[in-house]
Design an enzyme around this catalytic site. Structure first.
Site, PDB file in Angstrom:
ATOM      1  N   GLY A   1      -4.929  70.327   6.251  1.00  0.00           N
ATOM      2  CA  GLY A   1      -6.172  70.297   6.999  1.00  0.00           C
ATOM      3  C   GLY A   1      -6.008  69.518   8.293  1.00  0.00           C
ATOM      4  N   CYS A   2      -6.989  69.604   9.139  1.00  0.00           N
ATOM      5  CA  CYS A   2      -6.896  68.963  10.450  1.00  0.00           C
ATOM      6  C   CYS A   2      -6.957  67.440  10.324  1.00  0.00           C
ATOM      7  CB  CYS A   2      -7.979  69.502  11.384  1.00  0.00           C
ATOM      8  SG  CYS A   2      -9.649  69.505  10.712  1.00  0.00           S
ATOM      9  N   TYR A   3      -8.004  66.926   9.677  1.00  0.00           N
ATOM     10  CA  TYR A   3      -8.065  65.470   9.483  1.00  0.00           C
ATOM     11  C   TYR A   3      -6.826  64.974   8.730  1.00  0.00           C
ATOM     12  CZ  TYR A   3     -13.046  65.273  10.869  1.00  0.00           C
ATOM     13  OH  TYR A   3     -14.241  65.327  11.544  1.00  0.00           O
TER      14      TYR A   3
ATOM     15  N   ALA B   1      -3.797  64.534  11.059  1.00  0.00           N
ATOM     16  CA  ALA B   1      -3.874  63.396  11.986  1.00  0.00           C
ATOM     17  C   ALA B   1      -3.726  62.067  11.249  1.00  0.00           C
ATOM     18  CB  ALA B   1      -5.198  63.437  12.749  1.00  0.00           C
TER      19      ALA B   1
END
Lengths: 344, 344, 344, 344
Positions: free
Chosen positions: B149-151, B154
């Site tokens: 996922g994106c979060y 990061a």
């Protein structure tokens, strides 16, 4: 592989040249100059370029070093290219000027609008106006290119088919243009602050903008006569993009305006005539060297409305400059300009 | 040249796959599916792709046609890939799933957070978590990839060096994350309207967000033990980008956190450790497959602050998916992912 | 009806004072000073005020004229108020300083963070920190008010109930703050341009920001001991608003954090404790003198998360200054501050 | 103190009525209806109103309860007010309709543009077009007001002086208009998402927009003859605001267009003619009931350009509705409309 230099590399058109040239298979950036940032690595000023130009450093402008390049781009404020261009041309370097310095054929008109004498009137005859959709063949042979301004590109491409075909009243053309804020450059000015320019819309220069004579000159060439143009630019709260909404009164009769536009640009790689009824969005050309056009005739009346969108930093500046370079050096026209637009 | 399919192509990760693959030298998009838009040309929905996919049309999902592809991307809401993935794997097609369907190793935990039973628990053992900076070798051999996922991307990249080295208190990690609105997808919801989301900032899911178990799983693997994580996502008025601000309490002593980060990612093409004192901006990765990191230790105290930025649609989704594809098929890792970020 | 003066009226807090005071039933603006714009009508610089201050002109700062006012606001950069404040107080004029000049009790600490000696240390004893939720009674009697900074207001209001009740570990507080760009003032700086700050998010001052000692002082007062604070501010692409996300470790036990907050602020007209589970948006306080708070305890663990939003120009500056004025002169606390927020 | 009702209170014009009426000294909101949100407290939907309408709840539309009000605002989609208005008028309640239902005098033309038969043609004769700058006296006596649309307000105010004086060619008027996204309402539509509408500009309805007949009717009244109008609206990436750029060909001669405009609006509290050379910004009217105008004559030629800005939700909707109410009930015209614009 050719070597190019960039004069005035810290502004938005300079960094945009770097971004696009990073993907160009035939070009190496040999030098980039900036008086204010000499000595600084370009990736320190533009972290988006980390990994691409890690060894490129801004240098003082140096005619000798630039003269060793095959071509030099000027991404400078007006007035800067006049002197240096001459020096480079003498060394056999071809010059692609993104500023307004060589766009007007009439040095006196230039002096009037820019408030200073023209610094190289002897070069005006040889300068080629770098709108490939009009001057492709001359560009191939040119030593000195005047890359069109952003508004002039959007407006001319939208009106060329109509004026060349003599279909609209050339006395009474209206160009209502909306630009993102990068059109004002990277200078630190209060009206360009996010807190000032965001969540607002305004016209500016309604009584006269420097792009007016350039547009008039180009439209006049297409019409074969002087044109009457009202040009009102507006500041829009977005980073990139120009939307030109163009109004003309149909005089000649034409059954198929859509066909006229499609035919005019059939072989143009960087002009996209949208399907009938379209409303092109500026974001559909974000980051790319394209002008998208749509032609409308509201209520089937005698007013024609053309919608023309470009990215002011690409088709309106650095992308078009590279297109010129490609033509001048016989590269694929698409070289360095092939990626699709970023959306959303 | 391989053939790929995309399931669920109308959302933002779908169109982003198309944008990036248009520049990929080894990949041809054979099919793109959408139940709602079947029959529509992709360029009608996404005019930015005009000139690139003019003959590509959305089709109904068809296991046979997709099974003829070398690889298939799922850019679907959660729950969709479970059934179809199995069918494709049986036909020898490799699957790269951008949804959450195969990210959690524990089917029960998945069921709890997503409110439905897991549809393909038998595939979980073979699914590889597609974070190349952790699982590069396993990805090369994988048939089924769960793209992070994106979060989670990061946050994990920002904390891996610290957790692997055992330098921070794993019980008490804070991830304060800010995301642009494309993270919420292309669905028409009132809170995502420009009039609602612009000129405002808010947290959401402060009591529990679906990315929490995925992040905990990844951080736990790095730490070699269960971690305690407080994760608060925020909605930011911008289109793309995630900024993760990560806080940990230093327990071990380490003289050179900067060096630790640089060393950990020295050979990673898509992680950029910025110089000491940097504050990476999300725009510096706009449109590109990069995570830029900076590490701070305010007042030389025992709190470490890591700043981690990605483009949620690229390194946080479609770009990372292509990176996985490149690894799986032995392409240059950089293939299709080489262009610099758009700035400004 | 009292007469007030504004020193340094061209910045955002100056014009915001004018906007709010235009609705104040008890106040007349007698003078507004600006060295750079002396002689200019305020409505020429701020057309939004046309019809409200058509006869008000920026003047050179003049201690005599200002001394004829009942109260004078300083909306100046730090360092300016030191000398002039003293002169005005001697003439019996009360001073409300929106700058940082009188916020820190320790002149040496001020000198260290602001890089110059404190210009009026003799006034520090009498200066009252203008956070009405803490110092209401002292404010009523004060001659000299130091209006709190924007970040300090958002952070303190969110943490006061917890620290006063001794419920969190005072050694280890984290304040992750997000601010709109007006927080950087109206100065023309490249990073504040729309083209630079829009569509991006970044942290700044992660290693130390000038608001840090002010926040520590206020939190220390509430806790009755020195606190350990990590404060990371971020720049957000919006005009107004601060979102503070505050993290603390619960040490004491408390069954009803929601009740604690509601009780602490029950009689406060400008603090709004939102219902349980809320995520306040900065736009819900756009243009108004309010702090909206929500308190969360993710997973019922031992971390408390407080969400605190204000308009940095109102509750974080000019609105709070007027609240102080209302207290000092015995006006209705709400005078001039009654309108609802602009939404959308 | 009068009692008012609001029908259709969940949209942007509904909440804007509430925001403005909260400051109105003579009005109490007795009822607000919404079928979809009946039972919900308005402050749950609109937290910006917390503290102002804490006891006001959306209710099902009820002719009896509404009929007990002195006046009722309709903030509904077109077609809703037709039936209910009649019922309310019979009970003696005055009706102020913000929708398009009673703006066109010709029921057949209404039916054509709105694709359904007009539901109350018998009321058209008595309906008064609520543009106070034209119909002030009739408004005072009216039972039924049709509040002008947003585009029509901006365009008419900008052209009235020229058309009333017979100075421009009425056959050939161009209105190039730019609107913020709240003009599209609060409905959840993909094109209105921040991710779609931000960082972009586009025209829409270039072939015909529903406001066209309304504008033509109003301009025709001013000119005393039918007018020819090309009207192209554009979507601009901002929340509020309309910028109309109006082009006409001067036929009559007039030495002092500036004076003409100033004189025409000399006694109008909500029209501000800016000084010569001005370029009004939409943000200068953010949140307020004002139209700011500037008149230009580029190059002293025969084209006149008028720049006209309003806040579409205030002077273009809810503020103008309240102005009508003030006239109808003999209140100060300024009541509830006195605060200055929010800037920045």
């Amino acid at each position: 592989m050719i070597k190019v230099g960039i004069v005035g590399g810290t502004g938005y058109t300079g960094v945009e040249l770097l971004r696009l040239l990073a993907q160009h298979p035939e070009v190496e950036v040999e030098a980039i100059t900036s008086r204010s940032e000499a000595g600084l690595c370009v990736t320190d000023l533009y972290p988006n370029l980390r990994g691409h130009y890690d060894n490129l450093t801004f240098s003082e402008p140096d005619a000798k070093r630039l003269g060793a390049c095959d071509a030099v781009f000027f991404a400078t404020p007006h007035g800067v290219a006049h002197a240096l261009a001459s020096e480079l041309l003498e060394q056999g370097t071809r010059v692609i000027d993104l500023s307004a310095d060589f766009r007007l054929r009439d040095a006196a008109e230039w002096a009037e609008w820019y408030g200073q004498p023209h610094g190289a009137p002897e070069l005006l005859d040889e300068s080629v106006y770098g709108l490939p959709e009009v001057n492709r063949d001359r560009i191939r042979e040119a030593r000195l290119i005047a890359v069109p301004g952003c508004y002039p590109t959007a407006v001319q491409l939208g009106l060329l088919p109509l004026l060349e075909a003599g279909l609209i009243d050339a006395e009474r053309i209206i160009a209502d243009c909306k630009s993102g804020v990068t059109g004002a450059g990277r200078g630190a000015k209060v009206p360009s602050l996010l807190a000032e320019a965001s969540e607002s819309m305004k016209a500016y220069g309604a009584s006269g903008h420097r792009h007016l004579p350039e547009i008039r000159q180009g439209l006049g060439d297409a019409a074969g006569r002087a044109v009457g143009l009202t040009f009102v630019p507006h500041l829009t709260p977005m980073i990139r993009g120009i939307h030109a909404t163009l109004y003309g009164r149909l005089t000649g009769s034409h059954d198929d305006l859509q066909g006229l536009f499609e035919q005019r640009f059939a072989n143009e790689p960087f002009v996209d005539v949208m399907p009938p009824g379209s409303h092109p969005e500026t974001r559909s050309v974000k980051g790319v060297n394209l002008c998208r056009l749509a032609v409308h005739r509201p209520g089937d009346g005698d007013t024609v409305v053309v919608l023309s969108v470009i990215d002011n930093l690409v088709k309106g500046a650095s992308g078009q400059a590279i297109h010129n370079l490609n033509l001048m050096f016989g590269f694929d026209e698409n070289a360095g300009l092939a990626a699709p637009a970023l959306m959303p």
